[in-house]
Motif scaffolding. Structure first.
Motif, mmCIF file in Angstrom:
data_model
loop_
_atom_site.group_PDB
_atom_site.id
_atom_site.type_symbol
_atom_site.label_atom_id
_atom_site.label_comp_id
_atom_site.label_asym_id
_atom_site.label_seq_id
_atom_site.Cartn_x
_atom_site.Cartn_y
_atom_site.Cartn_z
ATOM 1 N N ALA A 117 77.701 -7.521 40.711
ATOM 2 C CA ALA A 117 77.821 -6.772 41.964
ATOM 3 C C ALA A 117 79.274 -6.589 42.396
ATOM 4 C CB ALA A 117 77.041 -7.479 43.071
ATOM 5 N N GLY A 118 80.205 -7.189 41.666
ATOM 6 C CA GLY A 118 81.622 -7.083 42.033
ATOM 7 C C GLY A 118 81.966 -7.875 43.278
ATOM 8 N N MET A 119 81.270 -8.992 43.500
ATOM 9 C CA MET A 119 81.490 -9.793 44.706
ATOM 10 C C MET A 119 81.875 -11.240 44.407
ATOM 11 S SD MET A 119 78.304 -8.411 47.012
ATOM 12 C CE MET A 119 78.752 -9.401 48.427
ATOM 13 N N TYR A 120 82.085 -11.585 43.148
ATOM 14 C CA TYR A 120 82.314 -12.973 42.733
ATOM 15 C C TYR A 120 83.776 -13.371 42.852
ATOM 16 C CZ TYR A 120 82.638 -17.020 39.635
ATOM 17 O OH TYR A 120 82.883 -18.266 39.113
ATOM 18 N N VAL A 121 84.013 -14.545 43.466
ATOM 19 C CA VAL A 121 85.354 -15.116 43.549
ATOM 20 C C VAL A 121 85.258 -16.606 43.245
ATOM 21 C CG1 VAL A 121 87.311 -15.642 45.064
ATOM 22 C CG2 VAL A 121 86.131 -13.456 45.286
ATOM 23 N N GLU A 122 86.110 -17.062 42.335
ATOM 24 C CA GLU A 122 86.225 -18.499 42.105
ATOM 25 C C GLU A 122 87.188 -19.063 43.131
ATOM 26 O OE1 GLU A 122 86.921 -20.208 38.259
ATOM 27 O OE2 GLU A 122 85.933 -18.497 37.303
ATOM 28 N N ASP A 123 86.842 -20.209 43.664
ATOM 29 C CA ASP A 123 87.697 -20.876 44.638
ATOM 30 C C ASP A 123 87.611 -22.372 44.346
ATOM 31 O OD1 ASP A 123 87.986 -22.389 47.356
ATOM 32 O OD2 ASP A 123 88.924 -20.434 47.675
ATOM 33 N N PRO A 124 88.740 -23.070 44.205
ATOM 34 C CA PRO A 124 88.700 -24.482 43.829
ATOM 35 C C PRO A 124 87.951 -25.363 44.829
ATOM 36 C CG PRO A 124 90.950 -23.800 44.360
ATOM 37 C CD PRO A 124 90.115 -22.571 44.345
ATOM 38 N N ARG A 125 87.999 -25.010 46.117
ATOM 39 C CA ARG A 125 87.284 -25.817 47.120
ATOM 40 C C ARG A 125 85.785 -25.746 46.906
ATOM 41 N NH1 ARG A 125 90.035 -22.487 51.840
ATOM 42 N NH2 ARG A 125 89.606 -20.954 50.217
ATOM 43 N N VAL A 126 85.312 -24.576 46.527
ATOM 44 C CA VAL A 126 83.883 -24.364 46.319
ATOM 45 C C VAL A 126 83.480 -24.818 44.919
ATOM 46 C CG1 VAL A 126 82.036 -22.660 46.402
ATOM 47 C CG2 VAL A 126 83.976 -22.459 47.964
ATOM 48 N N ALA A 127 84.346 -24.594 43.941
ATOM 49 C CA ALA A 127 84.067 -25.030 42.574
ATOM 50 C C ALA A 127 83.878 -26.544 42.514
ATOM 51 C CB ALA A 127 85.184 -24.584 41.640
ATOM 52 N N ALA A 128 84.583 -27.289 43.365
ATOM 53 C CA ALA A 128 84.433 -28.744 43.409
ATOM 54 C C ALA A 128 83.009 -29.155 43.784
ATOM 55 C CB ALA A 128 85.430 -29.352 44.401
ATOM 56 N N LEU A 129 82.285 -28.246 44.445
ATOM 57 C CA LEU A 129 80.893 -28.506 44.810
ATOM 58 C C LEU A 129 79.929 -27.930 43.772
ATOM 59 C CD1 LEU A 129 81.034 -27.564 48.598
ATOM 60 C CD2 LEU A 129 81.096 -29.855 47.607
ATOM 61 N N GLY A 130 80.467 -27.201 42.806
ATOM 62 C CA GLY A 130 79.621 -26.561 41.807
ATOM 63 C C GLY A 130 79.191 -25.164 42.210
ATOM 64 N N GLY A 131 79.950 -24.514 43.102
ATOM 65 C CA GLY A 131 79.567 -23.197 43.597
ATOM 66 C C GLY A 131 80.666 -22.166 43.468
ATOM 67 N N PHE A 132 80.485 -21.073 44.196
ATOM 68 C CA PHE A 132 81.419 -19.949 44.160
ATOM 69 C C PHE A 132 81.337 -19.209 45.495
ATOM 70 C CE2 PHE A 132 77.349 -18.605 42.614
ATOM 71 C CZ PHE A 132 77.124 -17.392 43.234
ATOM 72 N N ILE A 154 78.288 -20.110 48.150
ATOM 73 C CA ILE A 154 77.002 -20.335 47.497
ATOM 74 C C ILE A 154 77.114 -21.531 46.558
ATOM 75 C CG2 ILE A 154 75.238 -19.325 45.999
ATOM 76 C CD1 ILE A 154 76.267 -16.548 47.001
ATOM 77 N N VAL A 155 76.288 -22.529 46.817
ATOM 78 C CA VAL A 155 76.224 -23.721 45.981
ATOM 79 C C VAL A 155 74.756 -23.944 45.649
ATOM 80 C CG1 VAL A 155 76.746 -26.177 45.771
ATOM 81 C CG2 VAL A 155 78.262 -24.691 47.113
ATOM 82 N N GLY A 156 74.396 -23.646 44.418
ATOM 83 C CA GLY A 156 72.991 -23.751 44.026
ATOM 84 C C GLY A 156 72.144 -22.855 44.913
ATOM 85 N N PRO A 157 71.065 -23.394 45.485
ATOM 86 C CA PRO A 157 70.183 -22.575 46.312
ATOM 87 C C PRO A 157 70.637 -22.419 47.761
ATOM 88 C CG PRO A 157 69.259 -24.756 46.083
ATOM 89 C CD PRO A 157 70.504 -24.729 45.238
ATOM 90 N N VAL A 158 71.759 -23.044 48.126
ATOM 91 C CA VAL A 158 72.200 -23.038 49.527
ATOM 92 C C VAL A 158 73.403 -22.117 49.710
ATOM 93 C CG1 VAL A 158 72.963 -24.433 51.480
ATOM 94 C CG2 VAL A 158 71.388 -25.424 49.799
ATOM 95 N N THR A 159 73.270 -21.189 50.660
ATOM 96 C CA THR A 159 74.356 -20.282 51.015
ATOM 97 C C THR A 159 74.758 -20.544 52.457
ATOM 98 O OG1 THR A 159 73.534 -18.561 49.535
ATOM 99 C CG2 THR A 159 75.027 -17.852 51.279
ATOM 100 N N VAL A 160 76.051 -20.703 52.693
ATOM 101 C CA VAL A 160 76.584 -20.862 54.044
ATOM 102 C C VAL A 160 77.583 -19.731 54.263
ATOM 103 C CG1 VAL A 160 77.877 -22.328 55.639
ATOM 104 C CG2 VAL A 160 76.315 -23.377 53.981
ATOM 105 N N THR A 161 77.398 -19.014 55.368
ATOM 106 C CA THR A 161 78.271 -17.895 55.698
ATOM 107 C C THR A 161 78.721 -18.013 57.145
ATOM 108 O OG1 THR A 161 76.980 -16.493 54.214
ATOM 109 C CG2 THR A 161 78.470 -15.379 55.718
ATOM 110 N N LEU A 162 79.991 -17.734 57.391
ATOM 111 C CA LEU A 162 80.533 -17.676 58.750
ATOM 112 C C LEU A 162 81.017 -16.260 59.006
ATOM 113 C CD1 LEU A 162 82.635 -20.958 58.779
ATOM 114 C CD2 LEU A 162 80.309 -20.622 59.570
ATOM 115 N N ALA A 163 80.978 -15.853 60.262
ATOM 116 C CA ALA A 163 81.457 -14.525 60.651
ATOM 117 C C ALA A 163 81.965 -14.589 62.085
ATOM 118 C CB ALA A 163 80.335 -13.497 60.535
#
Length: 190
Positions: A117-132, A154-163
């Protein structure tokens, strides 16, 4: 799972925040990190263990300090496909509004889905949890202001979003702070 559910998920949070657009007074601060090191996902939190809005506010710290909860109970979502909670905080003084949503999906979004979808970003803070991170156009400028469409952590089945609605003190919240806040929420559910 189809990536076409993403706009609805983002839209829900954007609507919640924008609904309180006519509503902080302190400078935005990143939430305090209480855990260190990798904490990989083992299992999603059950429905009754999702944080309520006061717990989310405590985890988010300075990002919502001084803002009033719209509803301490938040808005719960429960369907066969997913369950979650959304919370919003606002300030009648300067029009600031910040929202958070936690969703647990039975068919979670994957890194592959977001790459396609062109929306993927790797981030070390999130990668440490196994997510993106998923964000439109895969552009995560950490210094950019948080708006009504924030990064999905997004980490496994859990998504957290702030706005945020970008008004008042909410205009000072950055995408980096939003990612830090979402990571803190993930860690608080472990």
């Amino acid at each position: 799972m189809s990536v076409f559910r993403i706009p609805g998920r983002l839209g829900l949070l954007a609507v919640a925040v924008c609904a309180f657009a006519a509503c902080g007074t302190e400078d935005a601060q990143a939430p305090q990190q209480t855990a260190s090191g990798p904490q990989l996902v083992s299992a999603p939190p059950p429905r009754d263990a999702l944080p309520d809005c006061p717990r989310l506010a405590s985890t988010l710290g300075g990002m919502v300090a001084g803002l009033d909860a719209v509803d301490d109970a938040g808005t719960r979502q429960d369907s066969p496909e997913s369950y979650g909670i959304s919370c919003a905080w606002r300030s009648p003084d300067d029009g600031a509004a910040v929202g958070a949503i936690v969703i647990v999906d039975n068919e979670p979004l994957t890194a592959h889905d977001m790459q396609r979808a062109g929306m993927y970003v790797e981030d070390p803070r999130v990668a440490a949890l196994g997510g993106f991170v998923a964000i439109p156009d895969a552009l995560l400028d950490g210094n950019a202001p948080l708006g009504p469409v924030g990064p999905q952590v997004i980490v496994g089945p859990v998504t957290v979003t702030l706005a945020s609605n970008g008004r008042g003190r909410a205009a000072d919240i950055t995408l980096d702070q939003a990612v830090d806040g979402a990571v803190a929420v993930h860690r608080s559910m472990r």
